[in-house]
Design a protein around this motif. Structure first.
Motif, PDB file in Angstrom:
ATOM      1  N   HIS A  57      13.733  -6.396   7.721  1.00 52.79           N
ATOM      2  CA  HIS A  57      11.865  -6.756   8.185  1.00 52.79           C
ATOM      3  C   HIS A  57      10.928  -5.947   6.693  1.00 52.79           C
ATOM      4  CE1 HIS A  57      13.336  -8.803  11.639  1.00 52.79           C
ATOM      5  NE2 HIS A  57      12.840  -7.310  12.087  1.00 52.79           N
ATOM      6  N   PHE A  58      11.733  -4.765   6.187  1.00 54.29           N
ATOM      7  CA  PHE A  58      10.817  -4.168   5.614  1.00 54.29           C
ATOM      8  C   PHE A  58      11.332  -3.927   3.692  1.00 54.29           C
ATOM      9  CE2 PHE A  58      10.248  -0.539   8.543  1.00 54.29           C
ATOM     10  CZ  PHE A  58      11.518  -0.294   8.503  1.00 54.29           C
ATOM     11  N   ASN A  59      10.736  -3.613   3.358  1.00 53.63           N
ATOM     12  CA  ASN A  59      11.567  -3.164   1.338  1.00 53.63           C
ATOM     13  C   ASN A  59      11.170  -1.709   0.741  1.00 53.63           C
ATOM     14  OD1 ASN A  59      13.009  -6.339   1.763  1.00 53.63           O
ATOM     15  ND2 ASN A  59      11.329  -6.355   2.759  1.00 53.63           N
ATOM     16  N   SER A  65       3.322   8.879  -0.139  1.00 53.43           N
ATOM     17  CA  SER A  65       1.917   8.395   0.268  1.00 53.43           C
ATOM     18  C   SER A  65       1.760   7.356   1.558  1.00 53.43           C
ATOM     19  CB  SER A  65       0.504   8.063  -0.607  1.00 53.43           C
ATOM     20  OG  SER A  65       1.154   6.912  -1.429  1.00 53.43           O
ATOM     21  N   GLY A  66       1.749   8.155   2.643  1.00 55.69           N
ATOM     22  CA  GLY A  66       1.797   7.139   3.656  1.00 55.69           C
ATOM     23  C   GLY A  66       0.495   6.433   3.918  1.00 55.69           C
ATOM     24  N   SER A  67      -0.038   7.328   5.312  1.00 53.70           N
ATOM     25  CA  SER A  67      -1.309   8.424   6.009  1.00 53.70           C
ATOM     26  C   SER A  67      -2.434   7.711   4.852  1.00 53.70           C
ATOM     27  CB  SER A  67      -1.079   8.794   6.680  1.00 53.70           C
ATOM     28  OG  SER A  67      -0.340   8.992   7.909  1.00 53.70           O
ATOM     29  N   ASP A  68      -1.890   9.143   3.912  1.00 58.21           N
ATOM     30  CA  ASP A  68      -3.109   9.291   3.285  1.00 58.21           C
ATOM     31  C   ASP A  68      -2.771   8.178   1.572  1.00 58.21           C
ATOM     32  OD1 ASP A  68      -4.406  10.605   1.405  1.00 58.21           O
ATOM     33  OD2 ASP A  68      -3.387  11.959   0.985  1.00 58.21           O
ATOM     34  N   GLN A 121       3.274   1.331  12.219  1.00 58.45           N
ATOM     35  CA  GLN A 121       2.661   0.604  11.596  1.00 58.45           C
ATOM     36  C   GLN A 121       1.020   0.545  11.824  1.00 58.45           C
ATOM     37  OE1 GLN A 121       4.657  -3.010  12.692  1.00 58.45           O
ATOM     38  NE2 GLN A 121       3.651  -2.860  14.625  1.00 58.45           N
ATOM     39  N   GLY A 122       0.435  -0.161  10.042  1.00 60.98           N
ATOM     40  CA  GLY A 122      -0.705  -0.551  10.430  1.00 60.98           C
ATOM     41  C   GLY A 122      -1.564   1.122  10.944  1.00 60.98           C
ATOM     42  N   GLY A 123      -1.821   2.117  10.972  1.00 59.61           N
ATOM     43  CA  GLY A 123      -2.225   3.774  10.680  1.00 59.61           C
ATOM     44  C   GLY A 123      -1.256   4.249  12.358  1.00 59.61           C
ATOM     45  N   MET A 138       0.480  -0.991  -0.239  1.00 60.23           N
ATOM     46  CA  MET A 138      -0.288   0.229  -0.077  1.00 60.23           C
ATOM     47  C   MET A 138       1.087   1.690  -0.024  1.00 60.23           C
ATOM     48  SD  MET A 138      -3.551  -0.144   1.912  1.00 60.23           S
ATOM     49  CE  MET A 138      -4.294  -1.957   2.346  1.00 60.23           C
ATOM     50  N   SER A 139       1.942   1.292   1.207  1.00 59.04           N
ATOM     51  CA  SER A 139       2.233   2.508   1.059  1.00 59.04           C
ATOM     52  C   SER A 139       3.624   2.941  -0.317  1.00 59.04           C
ATOM     53  CB  SER A 139       3.373   2.978   2.290  1.00 59.04           C
ATOM     54  OG  SER A 139       2.688   2.112   3.458  1.00 59.04           O
ATOM     55  N   GLU A 140       3.747   4.622  -0.369  1.00 59.75           N
ATOM     56  CA  GLU A 140       4.636   4.509  -1.079  1.00 59.75           C
ATOM     57  C   GLU A 140       5.020   5.562  -0.564  1.00 59.75           C
ATOM     58  OE1 GLU A 140       2.868   5.301  -5.039  1.00 59.75           O
ATOM     59  OE2 GLU A 140       1.644   3.971  -4.591  1.00 59.75           O
ATOM     60  N   TRP A 181       8.382   0.105   2.624  1.00 56.37           N
ATOM     61  CA  TRP A 181       8.135  -0.058   3.888  1.00 56.37           C
ATOM     62  C   TRP A 181       7.442  -1.426   3.796  1.00 56.37           C
ATOM     63  CZ3 TRP A 181      11.037   2.991   5.668  1.00 56.37           C
ATOM     64  CH2 TRP A 181      11.076   4.218   5.578  1.00 56.37           C
ATOM     65  N   THR A 182       7.205  -2.075   2.401  1.00 55.52           N
ATOM     66  CA  THR A 182       7.023  -3.194   2.435  1.00 55.52           C
ATOM     67  C   THR A 182       7.156  -5.196   3.372  1.00 55.52           C
ATOM     68  OG1 THR A 182       6.570  -2.302  -0.068  1.00 55.52           O
ATOM     69  CG2 THR A 182       5.527  -5.093   0.712  1.00 55.52           C
ATOM     70  N   SER A 183       6.927  -4.644   4.531  1.00 55.68           N
ATOM     71  CA  SER A 183       7.065  -6.068   5.208  1.00 55.68           C
ATOM     72  C   SER A 183       7.083  -7.083   4.057  1.00 55.68           C
ATOM     73  CB  SER A 183       6.153  -5.778   6.202  1.00 55.68           C
ATOM     74  OG  SER A 183       6.427  -4.788   7.383  1.00 55.68           O
TER      75      SER A 183
HETATM   76  C1  LIG Z   1       7.457  -1.118  10.670  1.00 53.61           C
HETATM   77  C2  LIG Z   1       6.905  -0.711  10.214  1.00 53.61           C
HETATM   78  C3  LIG Z   1       5.345  -1.801   8.795  1.00 53.61           C
HETATM   79  C4  LIG Z   1       5.239  -1.682   7.773  1.00 53.61           C
HETATM   80  N1  LIG Z   1       4.406  -2.601   6.575  1.00 53.61           N
HETATM   81  C5  LIG Z   1       4.253  -1.508   5.855  1.00 53.61           C
HETATM   82  C6  LIG Z   1       3.433  -3.137   5.086  1.00 53.61           C
HETATM   83  O1  LIG Z   1       3.613  -4.075   5.050  1.00 53.61           O
HETATM   84  N2  LIG Z   1       3.093  -2.568   3.777  1.00 53.61           N
HETATM   85  C7  LIG Z   1       2.959  -1.308   3.902  1.00 53.61           C
HETATM   86  O2  LIG Z   1       2.206  -0.876   2.496  1.00 53.61           O
HETATM   87  N3  LIG Z   1       3.224  -0.552   4.381  1.00 53.61           N
HETATM   88  C8  LIG Z   1       4.030  -0.729   5.914  1.00 53.61           C
HETATM   89  N4  LIG Z   1       4.368   0.358   6.223  1.00 53.61           N
HETATM   90  C9  LIG Z   1       4.199   1.894   6.189  1.00 53.61           C
HETATM   91  C10 LIG Z   1       2.681   2.439   7.179  1.00 53.61           C
HETATM   92  O3  LIG Z   1       1.882   1.573   6.666  1.00 53.61           O
HETATM   93  C11 LIG Z   1       2.778   4.023   7.122  1.00 53.61           C
HETATM   94  O4  LIG Z   1       4.396   4.305   7.341  1.00 53.61           O
HETATM   95  C12 LIG Z   1       1.884   4.959   8.164  1.00 53.61           C
HETATM   96  O5  LIG Z   1       0.896   4.235   6.922  1.00 53.61           O
HETATM   97  C13 LIG Z   1       2.094   5.833   7.372  1.00 53.61           C
HETATM   98  O6  LIG Z   1       2.863   6.577   6.445  1.00 53.61           O
HETATM   99  P1  LIG Z   1       4.343   7.391   6.331  1.00 53.61           P
HETATM  100  O7  LIG Z   1       5.459   6.733   6.414  1.00 53.61           O
HETATM  101  O8  LIG Z   1       4.261   8.243   4.875  1.00 53.61           O
HETATM  102  O9  LIG Z   1       4.322   8.846   7.596  1.00 53.61           O
HETATM  103  P2  LIG Z   1       3.008   9.853   6.933  1.00 53.61           P
HETATM  104  O10 LIG Z   1       1.993  10.094   6.172  1.00 53.61           O
HETATM  105  O11 LIG Z   1       3.745  11.309   6.351  1.00 53.61           O
HETATM  106  O12 LIG Z   1       3.314  10.773   8.035  1.00 53.61           O
HETATM  107  C14 LIG Z   1       3.735  11.491   9.006  1.00 53.61           C
HETATM  108  C15 LIG Z   1       3.229  11.974   9.984  1.00 53.61           C
HETATM  109  O13 LIG Z   1       1.704  12.774   9.907  1.00 53.61           O
HETATM  110  C16 LIG Z   1       0.851  12.342  10.476  1.00 53.61           C
HETATM  111  N5  LIG Z   1       0.351  12.470   9.619  1.00 53.61           N
HETATM  112  C17 LIG Z   1       0.325  12.468   8.335  1.00 53.61           C
HETATM  113  N6  LIG Z   1      -1.704  12.256   7.761  1.00 53.61           N
HETATM  114  C18 LIG Z   1      -1.917  12.885   9.119  1.00 53.61           C
HETATM  115  C19 LIG Z   1      -3.718  13.574   8.706  1.00 53.61           C
HETATM  116  N7  LIG Z   1      -4.360  14.125   7.606  1.00 53.61           N
HETATM  117  N8  LIG Z   1      -3.933  13.954  10.502  1.00 53.61           N
HETATM  118  C20 LIG Z   1      -2.758  14.566  11.179  1.00 53.61           C
HETATM  119  N9  LIG Z   1      -1.792  13.843  10.834  1.00 53.61           N
HETATM  120  C21 LIG Z   1      -1.418  13.215  10.282  1.00 53.61           C
HETATM  121  C22 LIG Z   1       1.065  11.100  10.928  1.00 53.61           C
HETATM  122  O14 LIG Z   1       1.325  10.612  11.586  1.00 53.61           O
HETATM  123  C23 LIG Z   1       2.799  10.856  10.908  1.00 53.61           C
HETATM  124  O15 LIG Z   1       3.403  11.764  12.314  1.00 53.61           O
HETATM  125  C24 LIG Z   1       5.165  -0.331   7.733  1.00 53.61           C
HETATM  126  C25 LIG Z   1       5.403   0.985   8.829  1.00 53.61           C
HETATM  127  C26 LIG Z   1       6.186   0.261   9.286  1.00 53.61           C
HETATM  128  C27 LIG Z   1       6.900   1.223  10.062  1.00 53.61           C
END
Ligand SMILES: Cc1cc2nc3c(=O)[nH]c(=O)nc-3n(C[C@H](O)[C@H](O)[C@H](O)COP(=O)(O)OP(=O)(O)OC[C@H]3O[C@@H](n4cnc5c(N)ncnc54)[C@H](O)[C@@H]3O)c2cc1C
Length: 377
Positions: free
Chosen positions: A212-214, A133-136, A359-361, A128-130, A159-161
């Motif tokens: 663990h992730f890639n 784009s992580g949270s979004d 992780q997981g949101g 999912m993550s790029e 971050w693809t585990s």
């Molecule tokens: C150990 C680990 C394993 C993971 N495994 C996977 C996986 O297998 N597959 C995968 O797809 N992803 C994976 N992820 C990625 C993970 O889902 C993302 O890191 C996460 O969704 C956050 O995205 P980002 O890193 O781009 O941070 P960002 O989205 O850039 O966030 C940065 C900061 O801004 C805050 N923020 C962002 N948007 C908002 C908002 N709307 N309102 C308030 N605050 C906000 C966040 O809370 C954070 O503190 C993994 C992450 C970790 C740490």
């Protein structure tokens, strides 16, 4: 009625027999595992778990599942976590990818892949993550372009585990631009066969030194039409129920649980008042968390979609487990005696703690979801 509804659900007493069965299995098959063995990919162990019927427990029997309840699965997951069992090979497929395939894959795909998952022979990762784009999630840019008989993928996931072990990924790719009236429109879920050409998996080292992730790079990677999962452009509609599965399980607050066990040993049979009060508080909080998590799983069993409640469990649970190492250090600060094991467990937990609320949101994003559910935004 409050939009937050934790149904009063307890684990039925008769599940104690299953719990004993799992403990006995773990004593034999995964004894004396190390602190991070949960993250190990152990093909032999996963196959043995599959043979016991503990993967895909809730799925239909015709796909190799057990047609058992979410609460039975809960007991197995809980025991595996507490026992630090090496579940990494099958865990993602069991928790999340299998249920997506059950709902959205075509019949031939279900028949070929689901039984392999339940046998513990098939590893999945989540794409999912790029980089941008992580949270979004709905800002994802990795593109799927129409090609003869399927789609061509170009772009990068991050971050693809477990991508370096996975046979398949469930990937989220852009099939159309976002629509003016709905910016979440235009993404599609695909089943990605990781053994095909055009895909490169680059490891990323985390702060504990683990890989663990890639980063996963797609270059003209082909996906056949029958590997589209659900409706093209409509992934936003499919994602929500999945999140309740991903966020509410016992694994969401048991990752640092060994700190609590080690603290109990250090404090001993007769802790001083401060130690007893602190330990009691931690156990009471854990008990409440567990009841909330069991409730969400019971609600899933009843066919509900407790997305809001699942977000609350993940938010409260990960903050609790993240704070645990520092709290345990405080409580053990004045205790004399041998504590090398305690120090090692706490050090390991403190190193992995930062990732728990990401992780997981992330915590902030989960709170945004909860606020929306409460009608506050
Ligand atoms: C150990 C680990 C394993 C993971 N495994 C996977 C996986 O297998 N597959 C995968 O797809 N992803 C994976 N992820 C990625 C993970 O889902 C993302 O890191 C996460 O969704 C956050 O995205 P980002 O890193 O781009 O941070 P960002 O989205 O850039 O966030 C940065 C900061 O801004 C805050 N923020 C962002 N948007 C908002 C908002 N709307 N309102 C308030 N605050 C906000 C966040 O809370 C954070 O503190 C993994 C992450 C970790 C740490």
């Amino acid at each position: 009625m409050s939009p937050i509804q934790f149904d009063q659900i307890r684990l039925p007493r008769e599940l104690q027999a299953l719990r004993e069965e799992v403990r006995e299995f773990l004593r034999r098959e995964a004894p004396a595992t190390g602190l991070s063995s949960r993250a190990e990919y152990n093909a032999e162990f996963s196959r043995k778990v599959g043979a016991r019927g503990w993967i895909g427990m809730t799925w239909p029997k015709r796909y190799g599942g057990g047609e058992r309840s979410f609460l039975e699965r809960y007991v197995v997951t809980e025991e595996f976590r507490v026992g630090n069992a090496p579940v990494a090979l099958h865990f993602t497929a069991d928790r999340q990818s299998g249920p997506i395939l059950l709902k959205y894959a075509g019949e031939p795909t279900k028949q070929s892949i689901l039984p392999r998952i339940t046998r513990g022979e098939c590893c999945f990762c989540i794409g999912m993550s790029e980089p941008g784009s992580g949270s979004d999630l709905f800002a994802a840019k990795t593109k799927a372009t129409r090609a003869a008989g399927g789609w061509t993928i170009n772009g990068t996931k991050i971050w693809t585990s477990g991508a370096h072990h996975a046979n398949y990924m469930i990937g989220l790719f852009r099939t159309s631009p976002p629509a003016k009236e709905n910016r979440r429109h235009g993404l599609t879920q695909f089943l990605v066969d990781m053994s095909r050409p055009g895909i490169k998996v680059n490891p990323i080292e985390d702060m504990s030194g683990g890989k663990h992730f890639n980063e996963v790079v797609f270059e003209d990677f082909f996906i056949p039409d029958d590997h589209v999962l659900g409706d093209v452009d409509m992934a936003w509609k499919q994602a929500t129920s999945e999140l309740a599965y991903e966020r509410s399980g016992p694994e969401r607050f048991l990752e640092t649980i060994h700190v609590l066990f080690a603290l109990t040993r250090v404090l001993g049979d007769k802790p001083d008042l401060r130690g007893a009060e602190g330990l009691g508080r931690l156990v009471a909080q854990l008990h409440t968390l567990r009841r909330m998590s069991v409730s969400v799983n019971g609600m899933l069993q009843a066919g509900k979609e407790p997305v809001l409640e699942g977000s609350i469990v993940k938010d409260v649970g990960t903050l609790w487990e993240q704070a645990l190492p520092a709290r345990a250090r405080e409580l053990a600060a004045f205790v004399e005696g041998e504590r090398a094991e305690f120090d090692a467990v706490v050090r390991h937990a403190a190193t992995i703690a930062p990732k728990l609320t990401i992780q997981g949101g992330t915590t902030e994003v989960l709170r945004g979801i909860i606020a929306r559910g409460l009608g506050l935004r």
